[in-house]
Design a protein around this motif. Structure first.
Motif, PDB file in Angstrom:
ATOM      1  N   TYR A 112      23.531  22.529  44.383  1.00  0.00           N
ATOM      2  CA  TYR A 112      23.003  21.447  45.219  1.00  0.00           C
ATOM      3  C   TYR A 112      24.097  20.422  45.518  1.00  0.00           C
ATOM      4  O   TYR A 112      24.262  19.979  46.665  1.00  0.00           O
ATOM      5  N   CYS A 113      24.841  20.054  44.487  1.00  0.00           N
ATOM      6  CA  CYS A 113      25.899  19.057  44.675  1.00  0.00           C
ATOM      7  C   CYS A 113      26.999  19.579  45.593  1.00  0.00           C
ATOM      8  O   CYS A 113      27.482  18.864  46.481  1.00  0.00           O
ATOM      9  N   ASP A 114      27.404  20.820  45.384  1.00  0.00           N
ATOM     10  CA  ASP A 114      28.449  21.400  46.231  1.00  0.00           C
ATOM     11  C   ASP A 114      28.005  21.447  47.693  1.00  0.00           C
ATOM     12  O   ASP A 114      28.802  21.169  48.606  1.00  0.00           O
ATOM     13  N   SER A 115      26.747  21.796  47.915  1.00  0.00           N
ATOM     14  CA  SER A 115      26.232  21.911  49.282  1.00  0.00           C
ATOM     15  C   SER A 115      26.156  20.563  49.983  1.00  0.00           C
ATOM     16  O   SER A 115      26.194  20.496  51.219  1.00  0.00           O
ATOM     17  N   ASN A 116      26.054  19.495  49.186  1.00  0.00           N
ATOM     18  CA  ASN A 116      25.889  18.159  49.770  1.00  0.00           C
ATOM     19  C   ASN A 116      27.100  17.253  49.530  1.00  0.00           C
ATOM     20  O   ASN A 116      27.005  16.039  49.705  1.00  0.00           O
ATOM     21  N   ASN A 117      28.221  17.866  49.122  1.00  0.00           N
ATOM     22  CA  ASN A 117      29.464  17.117  48.909  1.00  0.00           C
ATOM     23  C   ASN A 117      29.293  15.955  47.935  1.00  0.00           C
ATOM     24  O   ASN A 117      29.746  14.835  48.178  1.00  0.00           O
ATOM     25  N   ILE A 118      28.624  16.266  46.841  1.00  0.00           N
ATOM     26  CA  ILE A 118      28.416  15.280  45.774  1.00  0.00           C
ATOM     27  C   ILE A 118      29.213  15.738  44.553  1.00  0.00           C
ATOM     28  O   ILE A 118      29.207  16.921  44.200  1.00  0.00           O
ATOM     29  N   THR A 119      29.886  14.807  43.913  1.00  0.00           N
ATOM     30  CA  THR A 119      30.750  15.149  42.786  1.00  0.00           C
ATOM     31  C   THR A 119      29.945  15.629  41.579  1.00  0.00           C
ATOM     32  O   THR A 119      28.994  14.967  41.146  1.00  0.00           O
ATOM     33  N   LYS A 173      27.482   8.281  48.735  1.00  0.00           N
ATOM     34  CA  LYS A 173      27.516   9.384  47.770  1.00  0.00           C
ATOM     35  C   LYS A 173      28.882   9.557  47.117  1.00  0.00           C
ATOM     36  O   LYS A 173      28.993  10.209  46.071  1.00  0.00           O
ATOM     37  N   GLU A 174      29.903   8.944  47.721  1.00  0.00           N
ATOM     38  CA  GLU A 174      31.235   9.024  47.114  1.00  0.00           C
ATOM     39  C   GLU A 174      31.314   8.272  45.793  1.00  0.00           C
ATOM     40  O   GLU A 174      32.277   8.427  45.045  1.00  0.00           O
ATOM     41  N   HIS A 175      30.304   7.476  45.488  1.00  0.00           N
ATOM     42  CA  HIS A 175      30.315   6.696  44.252  1.00  0.00           C
ATOM     43  C   HIS A 175      29.302   7.210  43.230  1.00  0.00           C
ATOM     44  O   HIS A 175      28.900   6.490  42.324  1.00  0.00           O
ATOM     45  N   VAL A 176      28.920   8.480  43.391  1.00  0.00           N
ATOM     46  CA  VAL A 176      27.967   9.109  42.479  1.00  0.00           C
ATOM     47  C   VAL A 176      28.638  10.288  41.767  1.00  0.00           C
ATOM     48  O   VAL A 176      29.378  11.055  42.388  1.00  0.00           O
ATOM     49  N   ILE A 177      28.381  10.407  40.461  1.00  0.00           N
ATOM     50  CA  ILE A 177      28.859  11.548  39.676  1.00  0.00           C
ATOM     51  C   ILE A 177      27.669  12.172  38.964  1.00  0.00           C
ATOM     52  O   ILE A 177      26.959  11.488  38.215  1.00  0.00           O
ATOM     53  N   VAL A 178      27.448  13.461  39.192  1.00  0.00           N
ATOM     54  CA  VAL A 178      26.428  14.213  38.459  1.00  0.00           C
ATOM     55  C   VAL A 178      27.138  14.933  37.307  1.00  0.00           C
ATOM     56  O   VAL A 178      28.179  15.577  37.506  1.00  0.00           O
ATOM     57  N   VAL A 179      26.576  14.804  36.114  1.00  0.00           N
ATOM     58  CA  VAL A 179      27.160  15.397  34.911  1.00  0.00           C
ATOM     59  C   VAL A 179      26.292  16.570  34.474  1.00  0.00           C
ATOM     60  O   VAL A 179      25.061  16.476  34.452  1.00  0.00           O
ATOM     61  N   SER A 180      26.926  17.682  34.112  1.00  0.00           N
ATOM     62  CA  SER A 180      26.169  18.868  33.692  1.00  0.00           C
ATOM     63  C   SER A 180      25.435  18.626  32.375  1.00  0.00           C
ATOM     64  O   SER A 180      25.776  17.717  31.610  1.00  0.00           O
ATOM     65  N   ILE A 181      24.436  19.453  32.114  1.00  0.00           N
ATOM     66  CA  ILE A 181      23.620  19.324  30.896  1.00  0.00           C
ATOM     67  C   ILE A 181      24.344  19.969  29.715  1.00  0.00           C
ATOM     68  O   ILE A 181      24.770  21.127  29.797  1.00  0.00           O
ATOM     69  N   PRO A 182      24.495  19.258  28.599  1.00  0.00           N
ATOM     70  CA  PRO A 182      25.074  19.866  27.396  1.00  0.00           C
ATOM     71  C   PRO A 182      24.208  21.020  26.883  1.00  0.00           C
ATOM     72  O   PRO A 182      23.008  21.078  27.173  1.00  0.00           O
ATOM     73  N   ASP A 183      24.815  21.902  26.125  1.00  0.00           N
ATOM     74  CA  ASP A 183      24.099  23.063  25.580  1.00  0.00           C
ATOM     75  C   ASP A 183      23.829  22.846  24.092  1.00  0.00           C
ATOM     76  O   ASP A 183      24.724  22.989  23.256  1.00  0.00           O
ATOM     77  N   TYR A 184      22.578  22.517  23.768  1.00  0.00           N
ATOM     78  CA  TYR A 184      22.227  22.246  22.366  1.00  0.00           C
ATOM     79  C   TYR A 184      22.036  23.514  21.553  1.00  0.00           C
ATOM     80  O   TYR A 184      21.773  23.448  20.335  1.00  0.00           O
ATOM     81  N   ALA A 185      22.202  24.689  22.178  1.00  0.00           N
ATOM     82  CA  ALA A 185      22.164  25.935  21.400  1.00  0.00           C
ATOM     83  C   ALA A 185      23.315  25.971  20.402  1.00  0.00           C
ATOM     84  O   ALA A 185      23.194  26.582  19.322  1.00  0.00           O
ATOM     85  N   TYR A 186      24.407  25.309  20.732  1.00  0.00           N
ATOM     86  CA  TYR A 186      25.593  25.323  19.880  1.00  0.00           C
ATOM     87  C   TYR A 186      25.598  24.139  18.923  1.00  0.00           C
ATOM     88  O   TYR A 186      26.576  23.404  18.784  1.00  0.00           O
ATOM     89  N   THR A 187      24.451  23.952  18.263  1.00  0.00           N
ATOM     90  CA  THR A 187      24.280  22.934  17.240  1.00  0.00           C
ATOM     91  C   THR A 187      23.512  23.558  16.086  1.00  0.00           C
ATOM     92  O   THR A 187      22.892  24.614  16.249  1.00  0.00           O
ATOM     93  N   PRO A 188      23.519  22.924  14.913  1.00  0.00           N
ATOM     94  CA  PRO A 188      22.689  23.442  13.811  1.00  0.00           C
ATOM     95  C   PRO A 188      21.224  23.571  14.200  1.00  0.00           C
ATOM     96  O   PRO A 188      20.537  24.482  13.759  1.00  0.00           O
ATOM     97  N   PHE A 189      20.743  22.660  15.060  1.00  0.00           N
ATOM     98  CA  PHE A 189      19.361  22.724  15.514  1.00  0.00           C
ATOM     99  C   PHE A 189      19.131  23.955  16.387  1.00  0.00           C
ATOM    100  O   PHE A 189      18.133  24.662  16.246  1.00  0.00           O
ATOM    101  N   GLY A 190      20.057  24.227  17.295  1.00  0.00           N
ATOM    102  CA  GLY A 190      19.893  25.344  18.226  1.00  0.00           C
ATOM    103  C   GLY A 190      20.216  26.699  17.646  1.00  0.00           C
ATOM    104  O   GLY A 190      19.741  27.728  18.148  1.00  0.00           O
ATOM    105  N   ARG A 191      21.025  26.722  16.593  1.00  0.00           N
ATOM    106  CA  ARG A 191      21.351  27.951  15.866  1.00  0.00           C
ATOM    107  C   ARG A 191      21.860  29.084  16.765  1.00  0.00           C
ATOM    108  O   ARG A 191      21.589  30.254  16.530  1.00  0.00           O
TER     109      ARG A 191
END
Length: 253
Positions: free
Chosen positions: A198-205, A161-179
């Motif tokens: 979940y990641c914090d609880s399982n020591n995942i980046t 798990k030290e070689h895994v990175i979870v990336v947060s979801i971008p917020d498309y509300a802040y686009t012309p589409f999301g207005r």
């Protein structure tokens, strides 16, 4: 009489010059011929060592495949390039991407099962969930499937798990589409909070990039030409946060 003396002198001089080699001459010896060098005689250190290959697997959806930007403009490609710049030049990086625009967590699970990538990756990134929200899929599907995907990512990263990175979801509300729709932002906060906890609880980046995308309305350069997805500039800003984390993980090899 003088003629006889002269002839006798000439005859003696001529005989002496023909009778032996020149004075102080040295005997010449043929050059020494060295035997040919056999290949086995060359030291192994004379041969250059081949470059080591780092394997990177990027899992996700449109944000990973880079919808509406060039192939080399998506964040996994930028991360690949910058990793190579910051590691020793003997390294190569083999990037594999399993991602398609519109994929939900269910779609990604099925795709990984179908493609069955190897389990020897040195780095795995996971960015998934926006289409669960966009397609109004009940939240408990994400709650159930996100952990499965994280565990799959770990399995593909040599079960480390030290070689895994979870990336947060971008917020498309802040686009012309999301207005600027605040409901979108509230929904995505719910997804990202679950993922981070979940990641914090399982020591995942876990790396947060959502705040970068929330500058999209005030800085249109962060949004691609389709008015919805991140631009190359936004992806490069993602990588500014991901790169030092990735470098540290790869140094653990």
């Amino acid at each position: 009489m003088k003629l006889q003396v002269y002839f006798l002198t000439f005859l003696i001089t001529t005989c002496l010059s023909c009778s032996s080699e020149p004075i102080n001459s040295q005997e010449q010896t043929p050059p020494k011929v060295l035997p040919p060098i056999e290949v086995s005689e060359i030291e192994e250190t004379d041969n250059p060592v081949g470059p080591e290959t780092i394997k990177y697997l990027a899992l996700g959806d449109s944000y990973t495949i880079g919808q509406s930007v060039c192939e080399t403009c998506r964040y996994p490609e930028i991360l690949k390039r910058d990793i190579l710049k910051n590691l020793d030049s003997v390294y190569n990086l083999d990037l594999s991407v399993i991602a398609t625009t519109g994929w939900t967590t269910t779609d990604l699970i099925n795709a990984i099962t179908n493609e069955n990538p190897s389990s020897d990756f040195d780095l795995v990134t996971l960015l998934i969930g926006v289409n669960n929200q966009y397609q109004n899929i009940v939240f408990n599907v994400y709650q159930s499937e996100f952990p499965k995907l994280v565990n799959t990512a770990i399995a593909k990263a040599k079960s480390n798990k030290e070689h895994v990175i979870v990336v947060s979801i971008p917020d498309y509300a802040y686009t012309p589409f999301g207005r600027g729709n605040t409901n979108i932002s509230a929904d995505l906060d719910r997804y990202n909070t679950f993922a981070k906890n979940y990641c914090d609880s399982n020591n995942i980046t876990y790396v947060n990039i959502t705040d970068i995308t929330r500058q999209g309305l005030e800085n249109p350069n962060l949004v691609a030409n389709d008015g919805l997805h991140p631009s190359e500039l936004a992806y490069s800003m993602f990588v500014e946060r991901l790169l030092p984390v990735a470098i540290e993980k790869l140094k653990l090899e």
